[in-house]
Scaffold this motif. Structure first.
Motif, PDB file in Angstrom:
ATOM      1  N   GLN A 492       0.835  -1.204   0.000  1.00  0.00           N
ATOM      2  CA  GLN A 492       0.000   0.000   0.000  1.00  0.00           C
ATOM      3  C   GLN A 492       0.873   1.258   0.000  1.00  0.00           C
ATOM      4  N   GLN A 493       1.922   1.243   0.812  1.00  0.00           N
ATOM      5  CA  GLN A 493       2.820   2.395   0.871  1.00  0.00           C
ATOM      6  C   GLN A 493       3.511   2.619  -0.467  1.00  0.00           C
ATOM      7  N   ALA A 494       3.932   1.509  -1.104  1.00  0.00           N
ATOM      8  CA  ALA A 494       4.616   1.608  -2.394  1.00  0.00           C
ATOM      9  C   ALA A 494       3.681   2.156  -3.474  1.00  0.00           C
ATOM     10  N   LYS A 495       2.432   1.681  -3.489  1.00  0.00           N
ATOM     11  CA  LYS A 495       1.468   2.172  -4.483  1.00  0.00           C
ATOM     12  C   LYS A 495       1.125   3.635  -4.267  1.00  0.00           C
ATOM     13  N   LEU A 496       0.972   4.028  -2.998  1.00  0.00           N
ATOM     14  CA  LEU A 496       0.686   5.433  -2.683  1.00  0.00           C
ATOM     15  C   LEU A 496       1.834   6.309  -3.134  1.00  0.00           C
ATOM     16  N   GLN A 497       3.061   5.888  -2.828  1.00  0.00           N
ATOM     17  CA  GLN A 497       4.235   6.648  -3.229  1.00  0.00           C
ATOM     18  C   GLN A 497       4.329   6.738  -4.757  1.00  0.00           C
ATOM     19  N   ALA A 498       4.058   5.623  -5.443  1.00  0.00           N
ATOM     20  CA  ALA A 498       4.126   5.606  -6.911  1.00  0.00           C
ATOM     21  C   ALA A 498       3.112   6.578  -7.516  1.00  0.00           C
ATOM     22  N   ASN A 499       1.890   6.592  -6.979  1.00  0.00           N
ATOM     23  CA  ASN A 499       0.853   7.520  -7.482  1.00  0.00           C
ATOM     24  C   ASN A 499       1.244   8.972  -7.245  1.00  0.00           C
ATOM     25  N   GLN A 500       1.814   9.253  -6.078  1.00  0.00           N
ATOM     26  CA  GLN A 500       2.258  10.621  -5.788  1.00  0.00           C
ATOM     27  C   GLN A 500       3.370  11.050  -6.741  1.00  0.00           C
ATOM     28  N   LEU A 501       4.262  10.117  -7.041  1.00  0.00           N
ATOM     29  CA  LEU A 501       5.384  10.439  -7.923  1.00  0.00           C
ATOM     30  C   LEU A 501       4.932  10.703  -9.359  1.00  0.00           C
ATOM     31  N   PHE A 537       2.087  -0.858 -23.193  1.00  0.00           N
ATOM     32  CA  PHE A 537       1.310  -0.694 -24.424  1.00  0.00           C
ATOM     33  C   PHE A 537      -0.126  -0.243 -24.146  1.00  0.00           C
ATOM     34  N   ASP A 538      -0.516  -0.198 -22.868  1.00  0.00           N
ATOM     35  CA  ASP A 538      -1.830   0.349 -22.508  1.00  0.00           C
ATOM     36  C   ASP A 538      -1.783   1.854 -22.276  1.00  0.00           C
ATOM     37  N   LEU A 539      -0.564   2.404 -22.151  1.00  0.00           N
ATOM     38  CA  LEU A 539      -0.425   3.832 -21.849  1.00  0.00           C
ATOM     39  C   LEU A 539      -0.707   4.670 -23.094  1.00  0.00           C
ATOM     40  N   PRO A 540      -1.288   5.870 -22.918  1.00  0.00           N
ATOM     41  CA  PRO A 540      -1.554   6.735 -24.076  1.00  0.00           C
ATOM     42  C   PRO A 540      -0.254   7.272 -24.673  1.00  0.00           C
ATOM     43  N   SER A 541      -0.303   7.591 -25.956  1.00  0.00           N
ATOM     44  CA  SER A 541       0.878   8.159 -26.612  1.00  0.00           C
ATOM     45  C   SER A 541       1.251   9.477 -25.940  1.00  0.00           C
ATOM     46  N   GLY A 545       7.490  16.309 -26.349  1.00  0.00           N
ATOM     47  CA  GLY A 545       8.286  16.871 -25.269  1.00  0.00           C
ATOM     48  C   GLY A 545       7.868  16.422 -23.885  1.00  0.00           C
ATOM     49  N   LYS A 546       6.887  15.503 -23.813  1.00  0.00           N
ATOM     50  CA  LYS A 546       6.413  15.012 -22.520  1.00  0.00           C
ATOM     51  C   LYS A 546       6.475  13.488 -22.483  1.00  0.00           C
ATOM     52  N   TYR A 547       6.061  12.933 -21.337  1.00  0.00           N
ATOM     53  CA  TYR A 547       6.086  11.488 -21.159  1.00  0.00           C
ATOM     54  C   TYR A 547       4.732  11.009 -20.626  1.00  0.00           C
ATOM     55  N   SER A 548       4.439   9.735 -20.878  1.00  0.00           N
ATOM     56  CA  SER A 548       3.277   9.096 -20.254  1.00  0.00           C
ATOM     57  C   SER A 548       3.786   8.190 -19.130  1.00  0.00           C
ATOM     58  N   TRP A 549       3.039   8.210 -18.013  1.00  0.00           N
ATOM     59  CA  TRP A 549       3.465   7.445 -16.841  1.00  0.00           C
ATOM     60  C   TRP A 549       2.401   6.420 -16.464  1.00  0.00           C
ATOM     61  N   GLY A 550       2.866   5.293 -15.975  1.00  0.00           N
ATOM     62  CA  GLY A 550       1.949   4.249 -15.513  1.00  0.00           C
ATOM     63  C   GLY A 550       2.570   3.451 -14.385  1.00  0.00           C
ATOM     64  N   MET A 563       7.848   4.761 -17.431  1.00  0.00           N
ATOM     65  CA  MET A 563       7.959   6.039 -18.144  1.00  0.00           C
ATOM     66  C   MET A 563       7.973   5.742 -19.645  1.00  0.00           C
ATOM     67  N   LEU A 564       6.910   6.142 -20.363  1.00  0.00           N
ATOM     68  CA  LEU A 564       6.837   5.938 -21.810  1.00  0.00           C
ATOM     69  C   LEU A 564       7.436   7.157 -22.491  1.00  0.00           C
TER      70      LEU A 564
END
Length: 610
Positions: A492-501, A537-541, A545-550, A563-564
């Protein structure tokens, strides 16, 4: 979507190929939601509700289907929540896809004739008595499920129209314009990603637990700490392996003559069609045909049927019994004949008889050995059934012991050690025995009746001892609970931290501050089996100059930030497209069906009410 299409393909298309209707679904569940006005629904497709009752039925049907496939192994899988959730998702997507196909079939004016309906109904064993259709039986069955005959006919017509559509697609080279190129781009596309891993095991060591948390976890998840119900039994197995039977040639001949209908090979006609909107267009087609213009060429240019037109009007082979009434009434019986103009409910039709194969019977010589084996099997089963009845009387006359059964069969009593549902001895690991034991059909110290295991094997069991299931004391599982609690807290802590990041203004900067390094860029392809790559491959394009995160989870249970960087395009050559088209047409009806449903889905209004 691919998973749901696979489910749809297996559960609808394969049944059509095998000639099986979906009548059973209608008989076992559809009546309850047709005549009841359910306000609750799980989804809407173009305004049409998919009720919770429909969803429950589809889910239960798939559970039954999985049980048939997995057999006794099903008891282990059914306990897996992930597995059950996946079946629920597939059941819902199956219903959505089915609704889309039903709407499409209506738009194409695909119709099921009365003759086709009669043929399906007459062939259903549910409506037969002694192998023949019985009208009274038919009405009784329909009434029992709460439907009128008209309601049932309408439902069956709808199911068969979907089957007809899928059958046409599976047996044709139906490809939507431009979809092959889109599919090729998706198949060969590559992506550039970087990953940052949050080590859950490291976080786990930092977690603390309290006695209250341990006690609450123990109460909430007590089913995880059960000592299973156990048995110790005695049994005697019966088998038909040593039963011998003699079959005479006269027996084989009589069987063949009495069952000759089973060996009839139905005749078939191969048709091409041209469908027009107006009668004048149909007259124009006839004039062109009379002047010598090839039928296939005209069909491609003029026919308004989007599926057959691409094949020069070809609709394939149709059994005599399945020929639509409109075509049958044109009385085409010689190869090369062309019909007059046939009026349809919407539009007009001209039919060309490409080829014909007459009815014929398989000669006795071809099926002699099959009939011999069938008669032997029936004779052995009859003898074995008589033995089972005799042993049943013996077992129930003296239920306190298997001694009399031992004497009657000449087989020794076998005794087991203690076992539970999860470790049943291989010799008795049958669902029929499991049902007897775990549903409480017999008591300790009592013989069972004869339990049929299959056509050639049965068993009589005697429960010697029985222990009810019980919960392990908390002291015994305390360390196990502490480990589980720490792991849950760490995740839970890892997922919370990942979402915040990933939601931070500058994710890369925050990762550096947190001391969580990003790997070097890696190019991945869609055929990778790594679940993290699949998630990428589920992440949006990403925007320029930016990135998609999942976020994903690796095999060790660690939380991984993806980081896509960019989409790596693939130039699809014309040769590749042509080769893919040939492959898809020949071997990938599933992909073609997926393309159609995907296209229908994009233009549909789908609302989920989860």
């Amino acid at each position: 979507m691919i998973g749901s299409i696979r489910t749809l393909f297996n559960s609808i298309t394969i049944k059509i190929i095998l000639g099986i209707t979906i009548l059973l679904f209608i008989l076992t569940g559809i009546g309850s939601y047709v005549i009841n006005d359910h306000k609750d629904y799980i989804a809407k497709v173009n305004g049409q509700k998919i009720t919770n009752t429909e969803f429950d039925q589809a889910f239960n049907d798939e559970i039954d289907h999985q049980q048939q496939i997995l057999g006794d192994n099903f008891k282990y899988i059914i306990k897996n929540d992930f597995y059950l959730n996946k079946i629920r998702q597939q059941a819902l997507m199956y219903l959505v896809d089915k609704s889309l196909l039903s709407n499409y079939a209506n738009n194409l004016n695909l119709r099921i004739s009365d003759d086709q309906l009669k043929q399906v109904i007459f062939n259903q064993q549910y409506f037969q008595i002694n192998g023949k259709f019985d009208n009274t039986q038919y009405k009784n069955v329909i009434n029992k499920i709460g439907l009128t005959v008209d309601q049932y006919i309408e439902l069956l017509r709808k199911e068969l129209s979907i089957q007809q559509l899928v059958n046409i697609i599976v047996n044709s080279d139906f490809i939507l314009p431009g979809e092959i190129k889109k599919l090729a781009n998706l198949i060969f596309q590559k992506r550039s990603i970087r990953k940052a891993t949050i080590n859950v095991n490291k976080l786990e060591k930092q977690q603390n637990t309290t006695d209250d948390e341990i006690e609450q976890y123990y109460r909430q998840y007590k089913d995880r700490f059960m000592i299973p119900e156990k048995f110790r039994i005695s049994y005697i197995k019966l088998n038909a392996d040593n039963i011998k039977t003699i079959v005479n040639e006269s027996d084989i001949k009589n069987w063949y003559n009495n069952n000759k209908f089973k060996y009839n090979i139905s005749g078939r006609n191969h048709y091409k069609i041209i469908q027009t909107k107006t009668e004048n267009d149909a007259k124009y087609v006839l004039d062109k045909l009379k002047s010598g213009m090839p039928f296939s060429e005209l069909a491609k240019k003029i026919s308004v049927d989007p599926i057959s037109a691409q094949k020069g009007g070809d609709i394939g082979w149709i059994k005599f019994a399945d020929i639509p009434k409109e075509i049958k009434n044109s009385h085409l019986n010689k190869k090369g004949q062309i019909s007059d103009i046939i009026k349809l409910s919407k539009g007009f039709l001209i039919v060309y008889l490409e080829d014909t194969i007459p009815n014929k019977s398989t000669p006795l010589s071809k099926v002699h050995d099959n009939i011999l084996n069938q008669i032997k099997k029936e004779n052995i089963q009859n003898i074995f059934d008589k033995l089972n009845k005799k042993i049943s009387i013996t077992a129930l006359n003296n239920r306190d012991s298997l001694k009399d059964v031992e004497i009657a069969t000449g087989s020794k009593i076998v005794k087991t050690n203690w076992f539970s549902i999860d470790n049943m001895p291989k010799e008795i690991d049958y669902s029929a025995i499991m049902d007897i034991l775990y549903k409480g059909n017999i008591s300790t110290g009592i013989n069972s009746d004869v339990i049929k295991l299959d056509d050639y094997h049965s068993i009589v069991i005697h429960i010697d001892e029985h222990k009810q299931k019980e919960i392990k004391p908390i002291k015994q599982v305390k360390l196990q609970i502490i480990t589980m609690l720490k792991k849950d807290k760490a995740k839970q802590q890892a997922k919370l931290q990942a979402n915040q990041l990933i939601n931070a203004m500058d994710t890369q900067k925050e990762l550096n501050i947190a001391g969580i390094p990003l790997t070097k860029s890696k190019i991945i392809s869609r055929n990778s089996q790594d679940p993290i790559d699949q998630r990428a491959f589920d992440l949006p394009s990403p925007d320029k100059g930016k990135y998609s995160w999942g976020i994903a989870e690796d095999a060790k249970g660690n939380v991984v930030i993806i980081m896509l960087n960019k989409i790596v395009p693939y130039h699809v050559s014309q040769d590749t497209i042509e080769n893919l088209t040939k492959i898809f047409i020949k071997n990938n009806s599933e992909i073609i069906l997926k393309t159609l449903v995907s296209n229908l889905s994009k233009n549909a209004k789908i609302k989920y009410n989860l």
